[in-house]
Design a protein around this motif. Structure first.
Motif, short mmCIF file in Angstrom:
data_model
loop_
_atom_site.label_atom_id
_atom_site.label_comp_id
_atom_site.label_asym_id
_atom_site.label_seq_id
_atom_site.Cartn_x
_atom_site.Cartn_y
_atom_site.Cartn_z
N ALA A 28 0.84 -1.19 0.00
CA ALA A 28 0.00 0.00 0.00
C ALA A 28 0.88 1.24 0.00
O ALA A 28 1.96 1.26 0.56
CB ALA A 28 -0.90 0.00 1.22
N GLN A 29 0.37 2.26 -0.64
CA GLN A 29 1.08 3.52 -0.67
C GLN A 29 0.09 4.62 -0.30
O GLN A 29 -1.03 4.64 -0.81
CB GLN A 29 1.66 3.78 -2.06
CG GLN A 29 2.55 4.99 -2.13
CD GLN A 29 3.23 5.11 -3.49
OE1 GLN A 29 2.96 4.34 -4.39
NE2 GLN A 29 4.10 6.07 -3.62
N VAL A 30 0.48 5.48 0.56
CA VAL A 30 -0.40 6.54 1.02
C VAL A 30 -0.19 7.78 0.15
O VAL A 30 0.94 8.20 -0.07
CB VAL A 30 -0.12 6.89 2.51
CG1 VAL A 30 -1.00 8.02 2.96
CG2 VAL A 30 -0.32 5.66 3.36
N PHE A 31 -1.27 8.31 -0.36
CA PHE A 31 -1.21 9.50 -1.18
C PHE A 31 -1.84 10.66 -0.43
O PHE A 31 -2.84 10.49 0.26
CB PHE A 31 -1.98 9.30 -2.50
CG PHE A 31 -1.35 8.29 -3.41
CD1 PHE A 31 -0.27 8.64 -4.20
CD2 PHE A 31 -1.82 7.00 -3.47
CE1 PHE A 31 0.32 7.72 -5.04
CE2 PHE A 31 -1.25 6.07 -4.29
CZ PHE A 31 -0.18 6.43 -5.08
N ARG A 32 -1.28 11.83 -0.59
CA ARG A 32 -1.88 13.02 -0.02
C ARG A 32 -2.89 13.51 -1.03
O ARG A 32 -2.55 13.90 -2.14
CB ARG A 32 -0.81 14.09 0.23
CG ARG A 32 -1.37 15.36 0.88
CD ARG A 32 -0.37 16.48 0.92
NE ARG A 32 0.04 16.96 -0.40
CZ ARG A 32 -0.71 17.72 -1.20
NH1 ARG A 32 -1.91 18.07 -0.85
NH2 ARG A 32 -0.24 18.12 -2.38
N GLN A 33 -4.15 13.47 -0.65
CA GLN A 33 -5.20 13.83 -1.59
C GLN A 33 -5.87 15.12 -1.14
O GLN A 33 -6.39 15.20 -0.03
CB GLN A 33 -6.23 12.72 -1.70
CG GLN A 33 -5.66 11.45 -2.30
CD GLN A 33 -6.70 10.36 -2.42
OE1 GLN A 33 -7.77 10.46 -1.87
NE2 GLN A 33 -6.38 9.31 -3.15
#
Length: 72
Positions: A28-33
């Motif tokens: 999993a990769q966390v994206f700043r949305q």
């Protein structure tokens, strides 16, 4: 297991596991949305580049062409 005639060596037979027993690693990769911030940046670029004028002229010209070519 299979064994040789001397009985001292053995070989193992591996069978593939059923799909229910297989596991997979999930990376999993966390994206700043910031969706609203992205929309704001896109709108600002749309206005600054002058595309807003092309849109407005196209709407007016299309409406005029529709009204000329439509039959009542």
């Amino acid at each position: 297991m299979h064994s040789t005639a001397s009985g001292s060596e053995s070989s193992l037979v591996y069978l593939p596991a059923s799909p229910a027993l297989q596991t997979e690693a999930i990376v999993a990769q966390v994206f700043r949305q910031d969706v609203l911030g992205d929309i704001r940046k896109g709108w600002n670029n749309f206005v600054e580049s002058g595309q807003i004028w092309a849109l407005l002229i196209g709407i007016v010209a299309g409406y005029m062409l529709k009204s000329i070519t439509s039959s009542h």
